[in-house]
Design an enzyme around this catalytic site. Structure first.
Site, PDB file in Angstrom:
ATOM      1  N   HIS A   1     -20.160  -8.711  13.734  1.00  0.00           N
ATOM      2  CA  HIS A   1     -20.553  -9.457  12.538  1.00  0.00           C
ATOM      3  C   HIS A   1     -22.038  -9.225  12.294  1.00  0.00           C
ATOM      4  CE1 HIS A   1     -20.397 -12.548   9.490  1.00  0.00           C
ATOM      5  NE2 HIS A   1     -21.489 -13.076  10.013  1.00  0.00           N
TER       6      HIS A   1
ATOM      7  N   ILE B   1      -9.158 -11.249   6.397  1.00  0.00           N
ATOM      8  CA  ILE B   1      -9.118 -12.402   7.291  1.00  0.00           C
ATOM      9  C   ILE B   1      -7.717 -12.465   7.871  1.00  0.00           C
ATOM     10  CG2 ILE B   1      -9.226 -14.912   7.419  1.00  0.00           C
ATOM     11  CD1 ILE B   1     -11.405 -14.811   5.285  1.00  0.00           C
TER      12      ILE B   1
ATOM     13  N   ASN C   1     -14.767  -8.209  17.370  1.00  0.00           N
ATOM     14  CA  ASN C   1     -15.287  -7.980  16.031  1.00  0.00           C
ATOM     15  C   ASN C   1     -16.800  -7.844  16.130  1.00  0.00           C
ATOM     16  OD1 ASN C   1     -15.217  -7.796  13.156  1.00  0.00           O
ATOM     17  ND2 ASN C   1     -15.835  -9.940  13.014  1.00  0.00           N
TER      18      ASN C   1
ATOM     19  N   ASP D   1     -15.630 -15.981  12.744  1.00  0.00           N
ATOM     20  CA  ASP D   1     -16.958 -15.648  13.272  1.00  0.00           C
ATOM     21  C   ASP D   1     -17.494 -16.687  14.255  1.00  0.00           C
ATOM     22  OD1 ASP D   1     -16.967 -13.305  11.731  1.00  0.00           O
ATOM     23  OD2 ASP D   1     -17.871 -14.314  10.023  1.00  0.00           O
TER      24      ASP D   1
ATOM     25  N   GLU E   1     -11.140 -19.511  14.388  1.00  0.00           N
ATOM     26  CA  GLU E   1     -12.247 -19.943  13.548  1.00  0.00           C
ATOM     27  C   GLU E   1     -13.116 -18.728  13.231  1.00  0.00           C
ATOM     28  OE1 GLU E   1     -15.816 -23.256  13.265  1.00  0.00           O
ATOM     29  OE2 GLU E   1     -14.630 -23.147  15.091  1.00  0.00           O
TER      30      GLU E   1
ATOM     31  N   SER F   1     -17.792   3.581  10.009  1.00  0.00           N
ATOM     32  CA  SER F   1     -18.935   4.115  10.750  1.00  0.00           C
ATOM     33  C   SER F   1     -19.036   3.516  12.150  1.00  0.00           C
ATOM     34  CB  SER F   1     -20.236   3.922   9.966  1.00  0.00           C
ATOM     35  OG  SER F   1     -20.551   2.549   9.816  1.00  0.00           O
TER      36      SER F   1
END
Length: 192
Positions: free
Chosen positions: A109, A92, A107, A145, A143, A13
């Protein structure tokens, strides 16, 4: 014209929101391809219906994370991306893979980072007694997020909210936030 490759694992989405905004707003970019680690990802059909190239690199076909990462990188590089966008990509990625795209991989989150990295963010925010949750667009670093933040949006936690109701409201805001953040990066208004 910048080239964007989007990685998904499911319905995509957020990918759909990015594809639609890019076309509607006339970004100096094109979504060159949509890749998935799952052959049954519903978002692949959306991309194909819009004439966007698609590919699948099924993580179940590989014996190690490193082998999967290498095959995924090869598939991505075949589309010569300027920007790699993770949109509900539920794997990951290893450090070597992340370093390969460092400074050009985004990304989103579902929390107000640095709070609640990892999974179950909405439940954890409610259990912690937070008054707001939200979403964060960030550059991907090794690392999990923790990369440089591009944009955030806050969503109030309402009385009676559960994980599902909060997640639905945050997702609505993600569909607005992520395209804006990707466009800012494409246009050079935000960098790692």
């Amino acid at each position: 014209m910048k080239r964007i490759v989007i990685l998904i694992s499911g319905r995509g989405s957020n990918m759909q929101a990015i594809v639609d905004a890019c076309a509607r707003e006339g970004w100096p970019a094109t979504v060159a391809a949509v890749l998935s680690n799952r052959p049954d990802a519903a978002g692949l059909a959306f991309a194909q219906a819009r004439g966007i190239a698609t590919a699948t690199v099924d993580h179940k076909s590989f014996d190690s994370r490193e082998a999967f990462d290498a095959a995924l990188a090869e598939a991505i590089d075949g589309f010569a991306p300027d920007l790699v966008v993770l949109a509900g990509f539920m794997r990951i990625l290893g450090e070597a893979f992340v370093r390969r795209y460092e400074g050009r991989m985004l990304n989103i989150h579902p929390s107000l980072l640095p709070a609640f990295p990892g999974l179950h963010t909405h439940r954890r925010a409610i259990e912690a007694g937070c008054v707001e949750a939200g979403a964060t667009v960030h550059f991907v670093t090794p690392e999990l997020d923790h990369g440089p933040i591009v944009a955030q949006v806050a969503v109030p936690i309402l009385p009676g909210d559960d994980e599902g109701t909060l997640a639905a409201r945050v997702l609505q805001e993600e569909h607005r936030l992520y395209p804006q953040a990707v466009r800012a990066v494409v246009e050079g208004r935000s960098a790692a």
